[in-house]
Every structure is written in C-alpha cells, then in structure tokens.
Motif scaffolding. Structure first.
Motif, PDB file in Angstrom:
ATOM      1  N   GLY A 237     -34.309  33.466   6.833  1.00 41.69           N
ATOM      2  CA  GLY A 237     -34.317  32.687   5.592  1.00 41.69           C
ATOM      3  C   GLY A 237     -33.867  33.446   4.365  1.00 41.69           C
ATOM      4  O   GLY A 237     -33.490  32.855   3.360  1.00 41.69           O
ATOM      5  N   ARG A 238     -33.925  34.773   4.427  1.00 41.48           N
ATOM      6  CA  ARG A 238     -33.528  35.600   3.280  1.00 41.48           C
ATOM      7  C   ARG A 238     -32.075  36.068   3.377  1.00 41.48           C
ATOM      8  O   ARG A 238     -31.651  36.936   2.608  1.00 41.48           O
ATOM      9  CB  ARG A 238     -34.450  36.821   3.187  1.00 41.48           C
ATOM     10  N   SER A 240     -29.180  34.884   2.497  1.00 41.30           N
ATOM     11  CA  SER A 240     -28.334  34.798   1.298  1.00 41.30           C
ATOM     12  C   SER A 240     -28.674  35.898   0.298  1.00 41.30           C
ATOM     13  O   SER A 240     -27.778  36.466  -0.325  1.00 41.30           O
ATOM     14  CB  SER A 240     -28.501  33.436   0.624  1.00 41.30           C
ATOM     15  N   GLN A 241     -29.988  36.199   0.133  1.00 39.05           N
ATOM     16  CA  GLN A 241     -30.395  37.219  -0.845  1.00 39.05           C
ATOM     17  C   GLN A 241     -29.925  38.604  -0.442  1.00 39.05           C
ATOM     18  O   GLN A 241     -29.413  39.365  -1.252  1.00 39.05           O
ATOM     19  CB  GLN A 241     -31.925  37.255  -1.001  1.00 39.05           C
ATOM     20  N   PRO A 251     -22.089  30.665   3.762  1.00 37.08           N
ATOM     21  CA  PRO A 251     -22.231  29.229   4.025  1.00 37.08           C
ATOM     22  C   PRO A 251     -23.627  28.911   4.548  1.00 37.08           C
ATOM     23  O   PRO A 251     -23.786  28.408   5.654  1.00 37.08           O
ATOM     24  CB  PRO A 251     -21.145  28.961   5.080  1.00 37.08           C
ATOM     25  N   VAL A 252     -24.632  29.232   3.747  1.00 34.42           N
ATOM     26  CA  VAL A 252     -26.026  29.105   4.187  1.00 34.42           C
ATOM     27  C   VAL A 252     -26.875  28.555   3.046  1.00 34.42           C
ATOM     28  O   VAL A 252     -26.686  28.929   1.893  1.00 34.42           O
ATOM     29  CB  VAL A 252     -26.583  30.489   4.620  1.00 34.42           C
ATOM     30  N   GLU A 253     -27.780  27.643   3.373  1.00 35.09           N
ATOM     31  CA  GLU A 253     -28.841  27.235   2.442  1.00 35.09           C
ATOM     32  C   GLU A 253     -30.185  27.468   3.118  1.00 35.09           C
ATOM     33  O   GLU A 253     -30.305  27.291   4.324  1.00 35.09           O
ATOM     34  CB  GLU A 253     -28.724  25.735   2.107  1.00 35.09           C
ATOM     35  N   SER A 254     -31.198  27.809   2.327  1.00 39.22           N
ATOM     36  CA  SER A 254     -32.528  28.028   2.885  1.00 39.22           C
ATOM     37  C   SER A 254     -33.394  26.797   2.659  1.00 39.22           C
ATOM     38  O   SER A 254     -33.475  26.286   1.535  1.00 39.22           O
ATOM     39  CB  SER A 254     -33.183  29.249   2.244  1.00 39.22           C
ATOM     40  N   TYR A 299     -34.831  19.702   0.926  1.00 42.01           N
ATOM     41  CA  TYR A 299     -34.301  20.340  -0.281  1.00 42.01           C
ATOM     42  C   TYR A 299     -34.457  21.858  -0.163  1.00 42.01           C
ATOM     43  O   TYR A 299     -35.346  22.340   0.530  1.00 42.01           O
ATOM     44  CB  TYR A 299     -35.019  19.825  -1.540  1.00 42.01           C
ATOM     45  N   ASN A 300     -33.594  22.607  -0.853  1.00 38.77           N
ATOM     46  CA  ASN A 300     -33.639  24.068  -0.788  1.00 38.77           C
ATOM     47  C   ASN A 300     -35.041  24.573  -1.118  1.00 38.77           C
ATOM     48  O   ASN A 300     -35.640  24.123  -2.095  1.00 38.77           O
ATOM     49  CB  ASN A 300     -32.677  24.679  -1.804  1.00 38.77           C
ATOM     50  N   SER A 301     -35.523  25.503  -0.335  1.00 36.79           N
ATOM     51  CA  SER A 301     -36.862  26.018  -0.592  1.00 36.79           C
ATOM     52  C   SER A 301     -37.035  27.411  -0.009  1.00 36.79           C
ATOM     53  O   SER A 301     -36.571  27.694   1.092  1.00 36.79           O
ATOM     54  CB  SER A 301     -37.908  25.079   0.019  1.00 36.79           C
ATOM     55  N   TYR A 302     -37.696  28.256  -0.764  1.00 32.84           N
ATOM     56  CA  TYR A 302     -38.133  29.559  -0.282  1.00 32.84           C
ATOM     57  C   TYR A 302     -39.651  29.624  -0.220  1.00 32.84           C
ATOM     58  O   TYR A 302     -40.216  30.693  -0.029  1.00 32.84           O
ATOM     59  CB  TYR A 302     -37.613  30.683  -1.174  1.00 32.84           C
ATOM     60  N   ALA A 303     -40.323  28.500  -0.444  1.00 29.76           N
ATOM     61  CA  ALA A 303     -41.771  28.468  -0.319  1.00 29.76           C
ATOM     62  C   ALA A 303     -42.088  28.304   1.156  1.00 29.76           C
ATOM     63  O   ALA A 303     -41.593  27.390   1.788  1.00 29.76           O
ATOM     64  CB  ALA A 303     -42.336  27.303  -1.111  1.00 29.76           C
ATOM     65  N   MET A 342     -23.806  25.763   7.449  1.00 28.78           N
ATOM     66  CA  MET A 342     -23.102  24.551   7.048  1.00 28.78           C
ATOM     67  C   MET A 342     -22.666  23.682   8.230  1.00 28.78           C
ATOM     68  O   MET A 342     -22.240  22.556   8.039  1.00 28.78           O
ATOM     69  CB  MET A 342     -21.882  24.920   6.204  1.00 28.78           C
TER      70      MET A 342
END
Lengths: 416, 83
Positions: A237-238, A240-241, A251-254, A299-303, A342
């Motif tokens: 999940g991290r 992109s960071q 090409p990634v969303e968390s 929806y995008n989330s890091y929680a 993606m």
C-alpha cells in the motif's frame, strides 16, 4: 532448529520452556548486495528465494514496523489459481504449486488447507463465462469443475437456493484452492531467510534513496545510511510513497479493503465460497470463525480501517448468499491498504532508476501470490531478467497497451 | 464520512460516487502527446494526506464536486462545485 511432532510433544512435557527465537535481530551493516524494502510476505519470500535459488545471501530486509505486520497479517488468507488471462494464469499456477510444497520446503506449518473454492453463477452468461474460465484453468494445468445447481447444493447445501433475485444456476469449483495461515507464511519465510544469513531488520524505515547519475547506490533509513548494489521495493500500500522518494510516479492508487470475522462456530463452510451477484467471499478459519469480505471502500485511503457503507454492503451480500450468516455474531473487522494498479494486475519490473526494482500493484490479490512473487522478484533481482511466468508484469505496459485487465473495467483502480 | 455538498448540505457518504484524482477533470487536448495522455489516464500522485478528488452527488443533486480530503484520516478539508 527443526520442528516436528515429537518436539512439540517434548516441549509440552517441559512446559514449553525450550523454544528459542527463530530469527536474529541484527543491526544493519554498512553494505548489502541487495536491500529489500518491506518485511511483509513478498519481501520475505524474495529474500528467501534470493538466497535459496540464486545463492545471494548478503541481503537485508528493511521493515518499518515488525515483520509480517502489514497486509500479510491483514488478509482473508485465500489461495487460488483461477485466472483467465495469459500472463496471470501461468504466474498464479506457479504460485499454487509453491504453496503446495511450502510446508515441506520451510519445515513450518503454514496450515495450507486445499478445501476448494466455489464461485457461484447466477445467470446463463455467468455459466458461459465460468465454462470459459474453467477451460483456461485446465489448459494451464490446474483444476476446475463446472457444477450445475445440484452440484452446488451437494457441495454447500446452506446457500440460498430459494432466492428469486439471485437464483444459483451453478458454479465453478477449483478444488486445489483454499486457505493458509497468513502469519505463519510470513514467519516461515522469515525463519528460512534468516537461516540462510539474510538480515531481517525491523523498526527501520527507509527515508530516502541515494541515487547518483540515475543509479541507486543505497538507502537512507531511520537507523542510518546503508549502501547496496541493488534495491528492491516490496511495500504494498505504500508503493507510491516509497517510489516517490526515487522520483517515480506510478500507475497505482491506494485503497482500503475491509475484512470481517465472526465468532467461532462448528465447521460449516467447505473451503471458500464466493457470491456471483455482489462482491462477497467467505471461508472458515481453523479456529471456527467465518472470515469474509467484499468490495473496497472505493475512494483513496491510507487509513487501515474502512467506513460503514462498505461494511453494510458486505453484510447484505453475505445475507443474500447464505442467510444463516445472520445468526452469527460479528466479532471484529479490519482494513488493509491495497496498492490498486490501473489494470488490476501486479508489477514486477525494473524502474527507470538503474538497480532499483519494483514489486507492487498487487491490488487485493497479493496473498495468494506470496511465494511466486518472491520467486520471480528474486529472479529479476539476481539476473536482471524477468522470470518467464512474470514476464508480462511490466511497468511500461500502461504505455505500450499490453494491459492485463482481468476484470475488463479499464483504468479505474477501484473497479478491479 | 459525510460530504458537505454546496447545494444540498452535509450528506451521507452513501449518496456520493467516487471518480478519483481531481486531475481527471483536466483532460489533455486531443492532439496532446502520448506521454501526456499516459500521465492523464494511468499515472497518479496517490498522496498520503490531503488529496484533491472528484465526487458526484449521484443520489442527490448529481453535481460534480471537487473535494479535498485527507486520505490518512478521511477528514474532508473543502468541497466545491467543479464548475
């Protein structure tokens, strides 16, 4: 130290006082041949197979928290090889074979339980699609049986066969699929890697890359600077960071994915059952809890937690599929951060930064891929060539159009 | 999570549907380079923290909204109509 039934018996008599920590807690050295960022399932298997298959043992796994504390400890433990597309099909087939030999390979009980995965079909179109998928699975050398409604009834009589809205027409049964003990997989590979001399370094967060003239030379961490010949990311999940610290945009969303477990019940669910008219899947843990989940929160989330609407939807889908679920009490739920790519398929590839490698985009299918991901990533790190069964998991496929869109939903990460 | 729709007031998350990064509203010109289109269609910043994103009040006024939201805490920072 090997494990055996005899040893368990003996330690029982000794009050379990003879068990020792199964991996070291080393301080980071100044240099490693390979640094793996991320001490989760994929990072640990990568380190293990680097040592085992390629003889590269001067390896460190850097973990921000504790080993196996991320998604490998937060999933629904399902193992399967029921993919349709060439590119995915051979990879997950390879992975399932590794799962089948894992306990002997590691001398560690990962509680691999191949009690089958049943995907329900509720329409003629779904039956046709499952027939096609089943044929593809068999062509790949894996198993699949197309069941009619009676076949489904014989397999799982508790399902809702009276539903007018979602009638059960049949299903696709993948008998070699099943579940495994997720934490044990991480621990088993950690122990195996440690025995080969790999340094597993916990509480060590990577804070930056040392990049000189487009070549990565090492990493900066909260425990000092470490130089390396090659650096591999496996941070789920991290992704992109961590990649952003090397100047990469991916090409990634968390997204957050929730899962739930009920109170412990007597054995009732055979293997895994998935609903075909909503996203819902259920299995039963060895402890008796019903383990189930469904859609992302969208929806995008890091929680590492979700919201109520997704939870509500999972419960509704579960009640529609197996109404007896309503008699069980929900014990707990949790959320994990998924690196949604993606096209819904993973990436195991080089990056534009030389000697920096990427393993990510596992969406919510990373657990079943754990051994093969490490196997193929280790191959890439050691030889600089993609492994044959992972050769289509390229980073530039979004540029070239060679997408692996198993769901056929386009560049919408929350729809895969 | 509730989103404060400028037209309808604070409404439950269930009424909204999510599209993604707010940059999706800024479509490249038809003759833009392949690289620009690849960036637009496939690449994302995916920040952990404040994130500008597009939501539609699909079960309400159907307005498209540009929402700034913290992806770590789910706190809604601002909401405005897209045009």
């Amino acid at each position: 130290m090997g494990y055996s039934g005899f040893k368990v018996f003996l330690e029982g008599l000794r009050g379990n006082t003879g068990w020792k920590p199964v991996w070291r807690d080393p301080a980071p050295k100044a240099h490693y041949d390979v640094i793996i960022i991320g001490g989760g399932g994929h990072g640990l298997t990568t380190a293990y197979y680097l040592a085992k298959n390629h003889g590269i043992t001067n390896v460190a796994v850097l973990e921000r928290g504790y080993l196996g504390g991320g998604n490998v400890g937060r999933n629904t433990t399902i193992v399967r090889a029921n993919y349709l597309l060439p590119g995915n099909s051979e990879f997950y087939s390879h992975s399932l074979k590794l799962w089948e030999g894992m306990e002997q390979e590691l001398n560690y009980n990962t509680m691999m339980s191949q009690r089958g995965i049943l995907n329900l079909a509720h329409s003629d179109g779904q039956m046709d699609a499952f027939a096609r998928r089943g044929n593809q699975m068999r062509l790949q050398g894996d198993d699949a049986v197309l069941l009619d409604a009676q076949g489904v009834r014989d397999h799982a009589s508790f399902l809702n066969f009276d539903s007018q809205r979602f009638p059960i027409r049949g299903g696709l049964l993948h008998g070699r699929g099943g579940t495994a003990r997720h934490d044990a997989v991480a621990w088993g590979y950690a122990r195996g890697a440690d025995q080969f001399g790999v340094d597993l370094i916990q509480n060590c967060e990577v804070t930056g890359f040392k990049i000189e003239a487009g070549v990565v030379k090492g990493v900066e961490t909260t425990r000092g600077s470490i130089s390396a010949g090659k650096v591999g990311m496996a941070v789920a999940g991290r992704t992109s960071q961590v990649a952003a610290m090397a100047g990469l945009r991916l090409p990634v969303e968390s997204h957050a994915l929730q899962a739930f477990v009920s109170e412990g019940l007597k054995p009732v669910v055979p293997g895994v059952v998935t609903f075909g008219m909503g996203h819902f899947y259920v299995s039963q843990s060895d402890k008796g809890g019903l383990v189930f989940g469904g859609d992302l929160d969208f929806y995008n989330s890091y929680a590492a937690r979700g919201n109520m609407p997704a939870m509500e939807h999972v419960m509704e889908a579960g009640m529609a599929m197996m109404p007896m679920l309503g008699n069980a009490k929900l014990l707990r739920g949790w959320g994990g951060i998924m690196d949604m790519s993606m096209d819904g398929s993973p990436i195991i590839d080089r990056t534009p930064v030389q000697n920096l490698y990427l393993n990510g985009g596992w969406c919510y299918g990373g657990f079943k891929a754990t051994p093969a991901s490490g196997w193929c990533y280790a191959h890439l790190l050691a030889t600089d060539q993609p492994h044959p069964v992972a050769s289509r998991f390229t980073l530039n496929r979004f540029e070239t159009g060679q997408l692996l869109d198993e769901e056929g939903t386009g560049p919408r990460p929350n729809r895969h | 999570m509730r989103i404060n729709c400028p037209l309808c007031g604070a409404r439950d998350l269930r009424e909204f549907s999510y599209l993604g990064d707010a940059r999706l509203a800024d479509r490249p010109a038809a003759d833009a380079s392949a690289q620009d289109w690849q960036d637009y269609v496939y690449l994302r910043d995916n920040p952990a923290g404040p994130h500008a994103e597009l939501w539609q009040h699909a079960q309400g006024c159907r307005a498209w909204l540009r929402v700034r939201r913290n992806t770590v805490t789910h706190e809604i920072l601002s909401v405005e109509r897209t045009r």
